[in-house]
Design a protein around this motif. Structure first.
Motif, PDB file in Angstrom:
ATOM      1  N   SER A  36       0.815  -1.217   0.000  1.00  0.00           N
ATOM      2  CA  SER A  36       0.000   0.000   0.000  1.00  0.00           C
ATOM      3  C   SER A  36       0.844   1.261   0.000  1.00  0.00           C
ATOM      4  CB  SER A  36      -0.927   0.002   1.218  1.00  0.00           C
ATOM      5  OG  SER A  36      -0.185  -0.055   2.422  1.00  0.00           O
ATOM      6  N   SER A  37       2.135   1.122   0.314  1.00  0.00           N
ATOM      7  CA  SER A  37       2.997   2.295   0.482  1.00  0.00           C
ATOM      8  C   SER A  37       3.616   2.807  -0.810  1.00  0.00           C
ATOM      9  CB  SER A  37       4.134   1.954   1.450  1.00  0.00           C
ATOM     10  OG  SER A  37       4.980   0.974   0.853  1.00  0.00           O
ATOM     11  N   GLY A  38       3.627   1.967  -1.842  1.00  0.00           N
ATOM     12  CA  GLY A  38       4.357   2.304  -3.056  1.00  0.00           C
ATOM     13  C   GLY A  38       5.743   1.687  -3.097  1.00  0.00           C
ATOM     14  N   LYS A  39       6.250   1.275  -1.931  1.00  0.00           N
ATOM     15  CA  LYS A  39       7.582   0.654  -1.897  1.00  0.00           C
ATOM     16  C   LYS A  39       7.590  -0.690  -2.609  1.00  0.00           C
ATOM     17  CE  LYS A  39       8.915   2.763   2.537  1.00  0.00           C
ATOM     18  NZ  LYS A  39       9.292   2.463   3.956  1.00  0.00           N
ATOM     19  N   GLY A  40       6.489  -1.439  -2.503  1.00  0.00           N
ATOM     20  CA  GLY A  40       6.411  -2.723  -3.187  1.00  0.00           C
ATOM     21  C   GLY A  40       6.425  -2.559  -4.695  1.00  0.00           C
ATOM     22  N   GLU A  41       5.741  -1.542  -5.173  1.00  0.00           N
ATOM     23  CA  GLU A  41       5.738  -1.281  -6.608  1.00  0.00           C
ATOM     24  C   GLU A  41       7.146  -0.988  -7.102  1.00  0.00           C
ATOM     25  OE1 GLU A  41       3.579   1.603  -9.946  1.00  0.00           O
ATOM     26  OE2 GLU A  41       2.874   1.600  -7.868  1.00  0.00           O
ATOM     27  N   ALA A  42       7.869  -0.154  -6.377  1.00  0.00           N
ATOM     28  CA  ALA A  42       9.244   0.181  -6.757  1.00  0.00           C
ATOM     29  C   ALA A  42      10.137  -1.048  -6.701  1.00  0.00           C
ATOM     30  CB  ALA A  42       9.783   1.275  -5.843  1.00  0.00           C
ATOM     31  N   LEU A  43       9.976  -1.864  -5.671  1.00  0.00           N
ATOM     32  CA  LEU A  43      10.808  -3.057  -5.523  1.00  0.00           C
ATOM     33  C   LEU A  43      10.546  -4.048  -6.642  1.00  0.00           C
ATOM     34  CD1 LEU A  43      12.804  -4.813  -3.949  1.00  0.00           C
ATOM     35  CD2 LEU A  43      10.878  -5.589  -2.539  1.00  0.00           C
ATOM     36  N   GLY A  44       9.258  -4.320  -6.925  1.00  0.00           N
ATOM     37  CA  GLY A  44       8.928  -5.263  -7.983  1.00  0.00           C
ATOM     38  C   GLY A  44       9.538  -4.857  -9.310  1.00  0.00           C
ATOM     39  N   LYS A  45       9.406  -3.591  -9.638  1.00  0.00           N
ATOM     40  CA  LYS A  45       9.977  -3.102 -10.895  1.00  0.00           C
ATOM     41  C   LYS A  45      11.502  -3.166 -10.867  1.00  0.00           C
ATOM     42  CE  LYS A  45       6.068  -0.074 -11.996  1.00  0.00           C
ATOM     43  NZ  LYS A  45       5.584   1.336 -12.098  1.00  0.00           N
ATOM     44  N   GLY A  46      12.084  -2.849  -9.705  1.00  0.00           N
ATOM     45  CA  GLY A  46      13.539  -2.901  -9.573  1.00  0.00           C
ATOM     46  C   GLY A  46      14.101  -4.298  -9.735  1.00  0.00           C
ATOM     47  N   LEU A  47      13.297  -5.301  -9.422  1.00  0.00           N
ATOM     48  CA  LEU A  47      13.723  -6.699  -9.572  1.00  0.00           C
ATOM     49  C   LEU A  47      13.397  -7.244 -10.962  1.00  0.00           C
ATOM     50  CD1 LEU A  47      12.597  -8.044  -6.068  1.00  0.00           C
ATOM     51  CD2 LEU A  47      14.940  -7.638  -6.836  1.00  0.00           C
ATOM     52  N   GLY A  48      12.936  -6.372 -11.839  1.00  0.00           N
ATOM     53  CA  GLY A  48      12.625  -6.792 -13.199  1.00  0.00           C
ATOM     54  C   GLY A  48      11.271  -7.453 -13.343  1.00  0.00           C
ATOM     55  N   GLY A  49      10.452  -7.304 -12.305  1.00  0.00           N
ATOM     56  CA  GLY A  49       9.137  -7.930 -12.321  1.00  0.00           C
ATOM     57  C   GLY A  49       8.031  -6.906 -12.335  1.00  0.00           C
ATOM     58  N   LEU A  50       6.949  -7.233 -11.649  1.00  0.00           N
ATOM     59  CA  LEU A  50       5.765  -6.392 -11.598  1.00  0.00           C
ATOM     60  C   LEU A  50       5.662  -5.730 -10.235  1.00  0.00           C
ATOM     61  CD1 LEU A  50       2.913  -5.593 -12.789  1.00  0.00           C
ATOM     62  CD2 LEU A  50       2.044  -7.641 -11.633  1.00  0.00           C
ATOM     63  N   GLY A  51       5.372  -4.443 -10.235  1.00  0.00           N
ATOM     64  CA  GLY A  51       5.107  -3.732  -8.997  1.00  0.00           C
ATOM     65  C   GLY A  51       3.706  -3.184  -9.014  1.00  0.00           C
ATOM     66  N   PHE A  52       3.056  -3.173  -7.842  1.00  0.00           N
ATOM     67  CA  PHE A  52       1.650  -2.778  -7.780  1.00  0.00           C
ATOM     68  C   PHE A  52       1.390  -2.114  -6.437  1.00  0.00           C
ATOM     69  CE2 PHE A  52      -2.873  -3.382  -7.041  1.00  0.00           C
ATOM     70  CZ  PHE A  52      -3.436  -3.166  -8.293  1.00  0.00           C
ATOM     71  N   THR A  53       0.681  -0.999  -6.471  1.00  0.00           N
ATOM     72  CA  THR A  53       0.305  -0.320  -5.238  1.00  0.00           C
ATOM     73  C   THR A  53      -1.179  -0.545  -4.962  1.00  0.00           C
ATOM     74  OG1 THR A  53       1.999   1.391  -5.491  1.00  0.00           O
ATOM     75  CG2 THR A  53       0.135   1.910  -4.064  1.00  0.00           C
ATOM     76  N   GLY A  54      -1.470  -1.102  -3.794  1.00  0.00           N
ATOM     77  CA  GLY A  54      -2.850  -1.379  -3.417  1.00  0.00           C
ATOM     78  C   GLY A  54      -2.889  -1.974  -2.027  1.00  0.00           C
ATOM     79  N   SER A  55      -4.094  -2.144  -1.511  1.00  0.00           N
ATOM     80  CA  SER A  55      -4.287  -2.654  -0.158  1.00  0.00           C
ATOM     81  C   SER A  55      -4.776  -4.097  -0.185  1.00  0.00           C
ATOM     82  CB  SER A  55      -5.321  -1.793   0.581  1.00  0.00           C
ATOM     83  OG  SER A  55      -5.694  -2.387   1.810  1.00  0.00           O
ATOM     84  N   ASN A  56      -4.198  -4.927   0.690  1.00  0.00           N
ATOM     85  CA  ASN A  56      -4.665  -6.313   0.777  1.00  0.00           C
ATOM     86  C   ASN A  56      -5.999  -6.424   1.506  1.00  0.00           C
ATOM     87  OD1 ASN A  56      -3.971  -5.992   3.484  1.00  0.00           O
ATOM     88  ND2 ASN A  56      -2.375  -7.561   3.477  1.00  0.00           N
ATOM     89  N   GLN A  57      -6.532  -5.297   1.947  1.00  0.00           N
ATOM     90  CA  GLN A  57      -7.861  -5.288   2.565  1.00  0.00           C
ATOM     91  C   GLN A  57      -8.955  -4.857   1.582  1.00  0.00           C
ATOM     92  OE1 GLN A  57      -7.875  -3.427   6.566  1.00  0.00           O
ATOM     93  NE2 GLN A  57      -5.662  -3.443   6.418  1.00  0.00           N
ATOM     94  N   VAL A  58      -8.556  -4.593   0.348  1.00  0.00           N
ATOM     95  CA  VAL A  58      -9.506  -4.151  -0.675  1.00  0.00           C
ATOM     96  C   VAL A  58      -9.582  -5.221  -1.758  1.00  0.00           C
ATOM     97  CG1 VAL A  58     -10.038  -2.386  -2.403  1.00  0.00           C
ATOM     98  CG2 VAL A  58      -9.022  -1.723  -0.196  1.00  0.00           C
ATOM     99  N   VAL A  59     -10.744  -5.828  -1.894  1.00  0.00           N
ATOM    100  CA  VAL A  59     -10.912  -6.937  -2.836  1.00  0.00           C
ATOM    101  C   VAL A  59     -10.531  -6.516  -4.249  1.00  0.00           C
ATOM    102  CG1 VAL A  59     -12.600  -8.483  -3.903  1.00  0.00           C
ATOM    103  CG2 VAL A  59     -12.681  -8.057  -1.438  1.00  0.00           C
ATOM    104  N   GLU A  60     -10.949  -5.332  -4.653  1.00  0.00           N
ATOM    105  CA  GLU A  60     -10.670  -4.866  -6.016  1.00  0.00           C
ATOM    106  C   GLU A  60      -9.172  -4.717  -6.260  1.00  0.00           C
ATOM    107  OE1 GLU A  60     -14.780  -3.952  -4.852  1.00  0.00           O
ATOM    108  OE2 GLU A  60     -12.835  -3.501  -3.909  1.00  0.00           O
ATOM    109  N   ASP A  61      -8.431  -4.281  -5.244  1.00  0.00           N
ATOM    110  CA  ASP A  61      -6.974  -4.149  -5.387  1.00  0.00           C
ATOM    111  C   ASP A  61      -6.320  -5.517  -5.548  1.00  0.00           C
ATOM    112  OD1 ASP A  61      -7.329  -1.443  -5.113  1.00  0.00           O
ATOM    113  OD2 ASP A  61      -6.322  -1.280  -3.162  1.00  0.00           O
ATOM    114  N   LEU A  62      -6.735  -6.468  -4.723  1.00  0.00           N
ATOM    115  CA  LEU A  62      -6.180  -7.816  -4.821  1.00  0.00           C
ATOM    116  C   LEU A  62      -6.466  -8.427  -6.186  1.00  0.00           C
ATOM    117  CD1 LEU A  62      -7.020  -9.275  -1.303  1.00  0.00           C
ATOM    118  CD2 LEU A  62      -4.727  -8.813  -2.203  1.00  0.00           C
ATOM    119  N   GLN A  63      -7.699  -8.275  -6.661  1.00  0.00           N
ATOM    120  CA  GLN A  63      -8.053  -8.846  -7.958  1.00  0.00           C
ATOM    121  C   GLN A  63      -7.271  -8.183  -9.088  1.00  0.00           C
ATOM    122  OE1 GLN A  63     -10.472 -11.576  -8.450  1.00  0.00           O
ATOM    123  NE2 GLN A  63      -9.004 -11.560 -10.145  1.00  0.00           N
ATOM    124  N   ALA A  64      -7.097  -6.876  -9.009  1.00  0.00           N
ATOM    125  CA  ALA A  64      -6.321  -6.175 -10.027  1.00  0.00           C
ATOM    126  C   ALA A  64      -4.866  -6.638 -10.021  1.00  0.00           C
ATOM    127  CB  ALA A  64      -6.407  -4.665  -9.808  1.00  0.00           C
TER     128      ALA A  64
END
Length: 234
Positions: A36-64
């Motif tokens: 939810s902080s944006g740090k995961g998105e930066a890390l995922g992209k930095g590792l050559g993968g996918l980064g995503f900002t969202g909350s694990n308490q929001v169903v729509e975010d998890l599904q996206a």
């Protein structure tokens, strides 16, 4: 490597989740990291993968997040569920609202994403889900009441789920950490630990990687303590 296995790390912005993302990348996985902080998105992209900002308490975010991972990689081999801290305080001072927040933070986050990835893993014929739980699930600690209560429930969910889907090659296990060096060290807590120190985050990430990969292909429905001997349960 073509057709690399894929790991989703939910709550991967810092601590165990972030180091697990790095570990999974090191051992040859494509990684998708959400926080939810944006740090995961930066890390995922930095590792050559996918980064995503969202909350694990929001169903729509998890599904996206799941949809984005499938669009990018076409498969999901492992899901690692991490979380922050929910409400604490004296047990009878916790309000109804805060009990419901604890339910979402520590239990429903796992149930929701499991619903989403289960059909994918069934189609693949394999998959591993690893949940970061707590030492207090079986030895309740008054400092972490909502965590202890809902993660005890998570242990039951994990056993029921793993029993039902083991024959389909789909596994679920929980890791029960003690105190980790990503948190401030307190002398009274160190004194409780037979190992005499907090765990290093990498020690947890190594254990997650074991349970997430085929190295543990015959392990399911378990609650693995990684706590330096903190708990006394046999």
């Amino acid at each position: 490597m073509l057709n690399k296995p894929v790991a989703l790390i939910v709550g991967g912005g810092s601590g165990i989740g972030a180091d697990t993302a790095k570990k999974m990348s090191e051992i040859g996985y494509d990684v998708a990291v959400m926080s939810s902080s944006g740090k995961g998105e930066a890390l995922g992209k930095g590792l050559g993968g996918l980064g995503f900002t969202g909350s694990n308490q929001v169903v729509e975010d998890l599904q996206a997040f799941v949809d984005a991972a499938m669009n990018r990689f076409g498969r999901i081999d492992a899901v690692i569920n991490c979380t922050g801290h929910g409400p604490n305080g004296p047990i009878m001072d916790i309000t109804d609202e805060n009990w419901h927040i604890g339910l979402d933070v520590y239990y429903m986050n796992v149930v929701r994403i499991t619903r989403m990835v289960l059909p994918i893993m069934q189609k693949q014929g394999s998959g591993s889900i690893v949940n970061i739980s707590t030492f207090a699930a079986f030895e309740p600690d008054p400092d972490f009441p909502t965590s202890a209560i809902f993660r005890a429930s998570l242990a039951t969910f994990t056993k029921l789920f793993s029993t039902k889907y083991a024959a389909e090659g789909i596994r679920m296990n929980n890791i029960l950490p003690g105190f980790i060096d990503s948190l401030p060290e307190k002398p009274d807590r160190v004194a409780r630990i037979p190992a005499g120190r907090y765990a290093k985050v990498r020690e947890l990430a190594e254990t997650v990687a074991f349970l997430a990969t085929d190295a543990s292909s015959y392990v399911t429905g378990q609650n693995l303590r990684v706590d330096g001997g903190l708990t006394a349960s046999v």
